[in-house]
Write an enzyme that holds these catalytic residues in place. Structure first.
Site, mmCIF file in Angstrom:
data_model
loop_
_atom_site.group_PDB
_atom_site.id
_atom_site.type_symbol
_atom_site.label_atom_id
_atom_site.label_comp_id
_atom_site.label_asym_id
_atom_site.label_seq_id
_atom_site.Cartn_x
_atom_site.Cartn_y
_atom_site.Cartn_z
ATOM 1 C CE1 TYR A 410 0.935 -0.186 4.206
ATOM 2 C CE2 TYR A 410 -1.243 -0.538 4.754
ATOM 3 C CZ TYR A 410 -0.378 -0.130 5.559
ATOM 4 O OH TYR A 410 0.072 -0.099 6.415
ATOM 5 C CD GLU A 411 -0.549 4.520 1.993
ATOM 6 O OE1 GLU A 411 -0.417 5.679 1.470
ATOM 7 O OE2 GLU A 411 -1.398 4.665 2.706
ATOM 8 N N GLY A 412 1.713 3.252 -2.585
ATOM 9 C CA GLY A 412 2.255 2.552 -3.829
ATOM 10 C C GLY A 412 2.955 1.558 -3.606
#
Length: 588
Positions: A410-412
């Site tokens: 997550y978060e890229g």
């Protein structure tokens, strides 16, 4: 603040983490979050922790006293975050996201919006999230379909669905404030047409009291591998056409504004890797000191030899050393980024400010990707130290591994972070950010190259740093020659190499200080032989600590940095087999 002030704050944070938050780790994981009748409940044990966390003012500890904070330096705040996250990262996500959402309003909101939302979020009375992802728009936010229709009073009707929203719904607070990315009707496609809106779960009246529900409905929560105490929700905005949002900042400036929170979240995710790794390491060391298994290797086949604790076995020591050296380098990397924030805040010139912010811009993706990846590997190695018991839920290692895995996604995803580093980061300010950072590494090498004890390890760092710089220039030349697929295909490898060089740099830098401190202790205590020095380390914690820091630098240089040049040369070979494969060939 004095040094004593800050140490006192850290001691209090440690007490909170160890005595209040850590006991909820297994219980929160076992109970998880529940979804019933459209409402989400967090683990029961989280409620008292949330109350005590906010009574202590920890949520906004790094913010100005003017908004309810304590004004702590970011560097100290990162240390607090590590303690809390290592105790229970699933819990840490609730205050972490609330802080990020409040920070957006702090930076871009009107005075009315700050008074309406921000103060109650910083105090922990209300919570916050970040709503970007949609079922058809994950990493590619160009595809956002959530819409905003302007109303006569200047507010907006919000319609759309967001998914994978961490802390998206829960019963810790009576209201949750959602920053939501949406496109105003008629605005252009792509990210340039996206705006950001403040969308509370419960509407807020002009006098600050809560009004009626704001047509924000929870569609369900995810059943996840880890961080089970963190509610990951699907949120439906405007199912009944009554969801009201307020524009935050300017129209079509949503991505620019949201990047403040996205970058904060990326640093937080890198810290998650450090948090999980440091907790896993402490448990692994303690277990290795207690678990008795096998004879000392030096006893050979002596039938009278007694079994020893596994920390006496060379392979276990190698595993622990690998964990320790990476963790210490990751911690330095994360705290250096926080230091850059502090230095930027007090910079006296625009040039100085730009340089410190340049380090931050360049290193954010590296902190996120490198630390989350290594954090996962460290947790896995910790499980190996435990052996079969590490795979069992009666010990915490398997939970650390499960909780940490999401940090690489997550978060890229880390693959995207690597592409960002190569595609944007290296070229920022015409390459000045990268050149400045490499310059700091070279200054450290020059300082440490003649060090009596660490000189030969510094030479290894120098070879690795030069190889990384050469590979950077090789990427530039490949791009100019039209071979842009080479850096794209090898972006992840480059990110790992870049991270390894930075960790090596920070470890050598710290080892130089530690070696001098250790020499002074040896001199003061009269420990002038290897035998006396080893005996002193057993009874003197400072001596043991400083020796450990020197040992980490030595080990990392030989174990990791010696491989950097060969890895760089492999990238230069420009092997494109993955790109030449047909889709059909992958199936066989």
């Amino acid at each position: 603040f004095t040094k004593d002030d800050l140490l006192m704050v850290l001691r209090e944070a440690e007490k909170l983490a160890v005595n209040i938050i850590a006991p909820t780790l297994a219980e929160g994981d076992k109970e998880g979050c529940t979804f019933k009748d459209g409402k989400v409940s967090v683990p029961k044990c989280f409620h008292e922790v949330w109350k005590k966390y906010n009574e202590g003012g920890w949520l906004a500890a790094g913010e100005s006293p003017e908004v309810g904070g304590q004004g702590l330096p970011r560097t100290v705040n990162f240390a607090i975050t590590e303690l809390i996250g290592a105790a229970n990262y699933a819990f840490q996500m609730y205050p972490g996201l609330t802080h990020g959402a409040a920070g957006l309003i702090h930076s871009y909101g009107t005075e009315e919006q700050k008074n309406k939302y921000m103060y109650k979020m910083y105090s922990g009375e209300w919570a916050g999230t970040m709503c970007l992802t949609e079922p058809g728009a994950g990493s590619d936010l160009n595809l956002v379909k959530t819409t905003a229709k302007k109303l006569p009073d200047g507010k907006y009707l919000i319609t759309g669905t967001k998914c994978f929203i961490s802390s998206g719904d829960h019963d810790l607070t009576e209201n949750i404030v959602h920053p939501v990315l949406a496109r105003i009707e008629g605005d252009p496609p792509g990210t340039k047409g996206i705006s950001l809106f403040i969308v509370p779960k419960i509407r807020v009246n002009d006098d600050g009291s809560l009004g009626e529900p704001n047509d924000v409905n929870t569609g369900g929560i995810e059943h996840k591998m880890g961080i089970k105490g963190s509610a990951t929700a699907t949120l439906n905005f405007g199912e009944n056409g009554k969801c009201i949002g307020e524009l935050l900042g300017g129209q079509c400036e949503g991505m620019k504004i949201m990047f403040q929170m996205m970058n904060e979240a990326r640093l937080g995710t890198g810290m998650q890797g450090l948090d999980s790794a440091s907790a896993a390491y402490e448990h692994a060391v303690q277990y290795a000191k207690e678990r008795i298994q096998g004879n000392d290797i030096m006893a050979g086949k002596d039938p009278n030899a007694k079994p020893v604790t596994i920390i006496n076995h060379p392979d276990i020591r190698r595993k622990l050393m690998w964990m320790k050296s990476h963790i210490e380098g990751m911690r330095s990397m994360c705290y250096f980024v926080a230091y850059c924030m502090d230095k930027s805040t007090v910079a006296k010139t625009e040039e100085e400010k730009a340089n410190w912010e340049g380090y931050l811009d360049l290193m954010t993706t590296v902190v996120k990707a490198y630390c989350s990846d290594k954090g996962l590997l460290i947790c896995s190695t910790g499980m190996d130290v435990y052996g079969g018991y590490g795979y069992c839920s009666e010990y915490p290692m398997e939970q650390y591994l499960r909780d940490e895995k999401i940090a690489t996604i997550y978060e890229g995803t880390n693959g995207i972070q690597a592409l960002t580093l190569v595609g944007r980061g290296l070229g920022q300010r015409k390459g000045m950010n990268a050149m400045n950072l490499f310059g700091e590494v070279q200054k450290n090498i020059k300082k440490m190259k003649e060090h009596k004890e660490l000189g030969k390890y510094t030479a290894i760092l120098e070879e690795a740093a030069n190889a990384c710089i050469e590979l950077t220039m090789f990427f530039v030349q490949a791009g100019k020659a039209g071979n842009f697929l080479l850096p794209i295909l090898n972006a992840y490898k480059f990110m790992e190499i870049f991270g390894d060089v930075l960790v090596g740099h920070f470890l050598i830098d710290a080892a130089g200080i530690a070696a001098d401190k250790l020499a002074a202790i040896y001199k003061e205590k009269g420990a002038d032989t290897p035998e006396k020095q080893k005996a002193l380390q057993k009874e003197n914690k400072e001596a043991a600590f400083y020796f450990g820091r020197v040992a980490s630098a030595r080990f990392f240089a030989v174990e990791i940095l010696t491989t950097v040049k060969a890895r760089c040369e492999a990238v230069k070979m420009d092997e494109k087999a993955p790109l030449e494969m047909t889709e059909e060939a992958f199936a066989y």
